[in-house]
Design an enzyme around this catalytic site. Structure first.
Site, PDB file in Angstrom:
ATOM      1  N   GLN A  99       0.822  -1.210   0.000  1.00 36.07           N
ATOM      2  CA  GLN A  99       0.000   0.000   0.000  1.00 36.07           C
ATOM      3  C   GLN A  99       0.853   1.254   0.000  1.00 36.07           C
ATOM      4  O   GLN A  99       1.894   1.328   0.652  1.00 36.07           O
ATOM      5  CB  GLN A  99      -0.928   0.004   1.215  1.00 36.07           C
ATOM      6  CG  GLN A  99      -1.935   1.147   1.218  1.00 36.07           C
ATOM      7  CD  GLN A  99      -2.871   1.079   2.409  1.00 36.07           C
ATOM      8  OE1 GLN A  99      -2.967   0.062   3.087  1.00 36.07           O
ATOM      9  NE2 GLN A  99      -3.569   2.172   2.668  1.00 36.07           N
ATOM     10  N   CYS A 105      -6.744   0.859   1.533  1.00 40.76           N
ATOM     11  CA  CYS A 105      -6.537  -0.526   1.984  1.00 40.76           C
ATOM     12  C   CYS A 105      -7.739  -1.399   1.645  1.00 40.76           C
ATOM     13  O   CYS A 105      -7.599  -2.600   1.409  1.00 40.76           O
ATOM     14  CB  CYS A 105      -6.250  -0.563   3.483  1.00 40.76           C
ATOM     15  SG  CYS A 105      -7.521   0.203   4.515  1.00 40.76           S
ATOM     16  N   HIS A 261      -8.424  -0.417   9.777  1.00 39.09           N
ATOM     17  CA  HIS A 261      -7.710  -0.962   8.627  1.00 39.09           C
ATOM     18  C   HIS A 261      -8.475  -2.142   8.045  1.00 39.09           C
ATOM     19  O   HIS A 261      -9.193  -2.852   8.753  1.00 39.09           O
ATOM     20  CB  HIS A 261      -6.316  -1.401   9.073  1.00 39.09           C
ATOM     21  CG  HIS A 261      -5.346  -1.654   7.974  1.00 39.09           C
ATOM     22  ND1 HIS A 261      -5.239  -0.852   6.857  1.00 39.09           N
ATOM     23  CD2 HIS A 261      -4.415  -2.631   7.800  1.00 39.09           C
ATOM     24  CE1 HIS A 261      -4.288  -1.309   6.080  1.00 39.09           C
ATOM     25  NE2 HIS A 261      -3.778  -2.407   6.622  1.00 39.09           N
ATOM     26  N   ASN A 285      -2.231  -8.442   5.584  1.00 40.57           N
ATOM     27  CA  ASN A 285      -2.237  -6.985   5.680  1.00 40.57           C
ATOM     28  C   ASN A 285      -1.770  -6.387   4.358  1.00 40.57           C
ATOM     29  O   ASN A 285      -0.645  -6.647   3.923  1.00 40.57           O
ATOM     30  CB  ASN A 285      -1.293  -6.555   6.814  1.00 40.57           C
ATOM     31  CG  ASN A 285      -1.276  -5.059   7.037  1.00 40.57           C
ATOM     32  OD1 ASN A 285      -1.787  -4.277   6.239  1.00 40.57           O
ATOM     33  ND2 ASN A 285      -0.667  -4.639   8.139  1.00 40.57           N
ATOM     34  N   TRP A 287      -0.545  -3.667   3.654  1.00 41.88           N
ATOM     35  CA  TRP A 287       0.698  -2.907   3.742  1.00 41.88           C
ATOM     36  C   TRP A 287       1.876  -3.743   3.252  1.00 41.88           C
ATOM     37  O   TRP A 287       2.924  -3.199   2.903  1.00 41.88           O
ATOM     38  CB  TRP A 287       0.972  -2.486   5.185  1.00 41.88           C
ATOM     39  CG  TRP A 287       0.096  -1.377   5.672  1.00 41.88           C
ATOM     40  CD1 TRP A 287      -0.870  -0.714   4.979  1.00 41.88           C
ATOM     41  CD2 TRP A 287       0.119  -0.789   6.980  1.00 41.88           C
ATOM     42  NE1 TRP A 287      -1.465   0.233   5.762  1.00 41.88           N
ATOM     43  CE2 TRP A 287      -0.872   0.215   6.995  1.00 41.88           C
ATOM     44  CE3 TRP A 287       0.867  -1.020   8.125  1.00 41.88           C
ATOM     45  CZ2 TRP A 287      -1.127   1.000   8.119  1.00 41.88           C
ATOM     46  CZ3 TRP A 287       0.603  -0.245   9.251  1.00 41.88           C
ATOM     47  CH2 TRP A 287      -0.378   0.748   9.249  1.00 41.88           C
TER      48      TRP A 287
END
Length: 594
Positions: A99, A105, A261, A285, A287
């Protein structure tokens, strides 16, 4: 309207609806044709520049960045970034995604789930493009948009701020599918700014054309773990969100999870542990780093008490954003779970052998002065569903109501919508006198959140029901898409296959539409001629032929309607208040997913 005129209108609407907006023939977003534009650029030695989504701050949006940052934006093509760019390197994976600065997200978590299901991924990411053969700076991606598949064309100029990707960053420097797909989705949504905060449920539906169901985990269903395992077995897309809301930002908790998130659910299984079994769920995740630090996380002591063969297959100690956690901890830590698939197959708990889901789909609108909404919902459109299988005890009806954003701007109008379900004695129009007697004796869903998509699942006992989509306040206007999925027993498929083979006879694998009447007669069905013709149009291809899978769907549908004979058409049309929309109401009622 005379019956002959109505029938002609039905047939015209059917042909129009059946020929556009499908995966085989998607609508061209902004009327841009990828092949024609690429050929034009190639013939003139040009790199495509998209005037409808330009390399300009207008494509970013006015409120995403400060004026100073907007002035420092640069737009770069992959050829300017890497010597040897590729669209895809060694296949598509969730681990390709990291990300960027934009708070999208929810989109990237949905993309992560998409990469796990190739049957959906190939619909979104066409294979006829790349940086080698026929490169002209132009790419295209497909999304499901308010009932239709659309093909979105972009140029490959990507926004950079201070030398870094503004949006999603590919893990491999020379792989660009994540950034280009994200740009196409930003174009569909109106700007990159419109990707900053959103709902993972919206993205999952836009990437699949499927139906999503959300489970709030503060009060989870008692069979939550079985639902998640069934969803994984049924190849559903799944995502989850942390509590905290959009105002929290990227606040990481001590346990490694992030408030507000969105995450991808990438697996679910049960594992032998101590003297029993433990349900565990795998989460990723977007990220690309940052993981759960509690029980069943990478390197946690719980793995030491698991048989070696399980630990070897499941536990990988990598900082890649993916981790396991117990089913109990998952429900305790996360706010909601979203599951999405073509049909609500996960509600079959992984066993689809004896059932199928039919789909009725309607497009309409709430119009001020005509369909009032609010407490005056008796003037709203009414849609009917007939539950006929008394032996099914699982969830058997899913209702999905999608509101179309005004001017494709998600925040242009705050509108609370939902639907009401009433049990009725027959299919006819019901007025205010009928609804006033019900008062609180009604199934009601939605109205408390301004999400685009309001969906829920039910177990309805056999009978006839009317579904009434409405707004929370009177006079509010918007277009809506209503889909009703009905779970039914699969009783006749093998017999229909035998009929197909006997009638087809030539070995071509197709049945001419002219032979459908013969097939219907062999099945012993009494079907009105006009209804038979309309159904044949729905299930035939552009050459007016029907393949075996579509023939089975067609015959199952005709069998369901045969008992209603020709009066079925009139009764369904009675459910439409607007005569101009009759064709669409009837036509879409026959749509089906086996």
């Amino acid at each position: 309207m005379p019956a002959s005129d109505l029938y002609q209108k039905l047939e015209q609407s059917w042909q129009t609806k059946g020929r556009t907006g499908s995966l085989q023939s998607p609508q061209k977003f902004n009327n841009q044709d990828f092949t024609h534009l690429r050929d034009y650029c190639l013939s003139r030695g040009l790199l495509f520049e998209d005037d409808t989504f330009p390399a300009h701050v207008s494509s970013i949006g006015p409120n995403l960045l400060s004026e100073d940052k907007l002035s420092r934006l640069q737009w770069k093509r992959p050829m300017m970034i890497e010597r040897n760019p590729h669209l895809i390197v060694d296949g598509v994976s969730r681990f390709d995604i990291i990300q960027g600065e934009i708070g999208d997200c929810w989109v990237l978590a949905a993309l992560g789930s998409l990469t796990l299901q190739r049957q959906f991924l190939e619909n979104v990411l066409p294979k006829d493009q790349g940086f080698k053969e026929n490169y002209a700076g132009i790419f295209h991606f497909r999304f499901w948009h308010f009932g239709d598949w659309v093909d979105v064309v972009i140029d490959d100029r990507l926004p950079f701020l201070n030398g870094r990707y503004l949006s999603v960053q590919p893990r491999s420097r020379n792989e660009f599918w994540p950034s280009l797909l994200e740009k196409a989705y930003a174009k569909l949504r109106g700007s990159y700014q419109n990707l900053h905060w959103g709902y993972i449920s919206d993205a999952l539906v836009d990437l699949t054309g499927g139906v999503q169901v959300q489970f709030l985990l503060q009060k989870p269903p008692s069979d939550l773990q079985e639902i998640i395992k069934a969803a994984a077995k049924s190849q559903c897309l799944m995502g989850c969100t942390m509590p905290g809301g959009q105002s929290i930002g990227k606040m990481e908790l001590k346990n490694g999870l992030v408030k507000g998130h969105a995450y991808t659910v990438t697996g679910a299984t049960e594992i032998p542990y101590k003297n029993g079994w433990e349900d565990i769920i795998r989460v990723w995740n977007p990220w690309g780093h940052g993981e759960w630090r509690g029980p069943w996380s990478d390197g946690s002591p719980q793995w030491d008490r698991v048989p070696a063969e399980y630990k070897k297959d499941l536990c990988e100690d990598k900082d890649d954003g993916e981790f396991w956690m117990s089913g109990h901890a998952f429900a305790e830590q996360f706010f909601s779970l979203c599951i999405c698939n073509n049909t609500p197959s996960f509600l079959d708990f992984g066993d689809q052998r004896g059932t199928r889901w039919s789909l009725a789909m309607y497009v309409n609108q709430w119009a001020r002065g005509l369909t009032a909404g609010g407490s005056a919902f008796s003037r709203n459109p009414q849609y009917f569903v007939q539950v006929e299988e008394p032996d099914l005890k699982n969830y058997n009806v899913v209702v999905s109501l999608i509101r179309k954003p005004v001017n494709n701007m998600p925040d242009a109008q705050i509108l609370f919508t939902g639907f009401l379900i009433f049990r009725v004695s027959s299919i006819r129009w019901y007025g205010v006198a009928f609804f006033s007697q019900y008062k609180y004796k009604v199934l009601k869903y939605g109205f408390n959140v301004s999400t685009r998509d309001v969906t829920n699942y039910f177990y309805l006992s056999p009978g006839t029901y009317v579904v009434v989509p409405t707004t929370s306040e009177e006079g509010q206007e918007a277009e809506f898409l209503l889909r009703i999925f009905l779970r039914q027993a699969e009783l006749f498929q093998n017999g229909f296959q035998d009929i197909f083979r006997r009638v087809e006879g030539t070995g071509s694998g197709f049945l001419d539409i002219s032979d459908l009447k013969n097939a219907v007669q062999r099945a012993g069905l009494a079907v009105n001629g006009q209804l038979l013709h309309l159904t044949a149009l729905r299930y035939s291809d552009s050459s007016m032929r029907i393949c075996l899978p579509d023939f089975v769907c067609c015959m199952i549908r005709l069998e369901t309607m045969a008992s209603k004979s020709c009066s079925w058409l009139a009764r369904v049309l009675w459910g439409s208040q607007n005569m101009e929309n009759m064709g669409l109401h009837c036509i879409n009622h026959i749509s089906q997913y086996p």
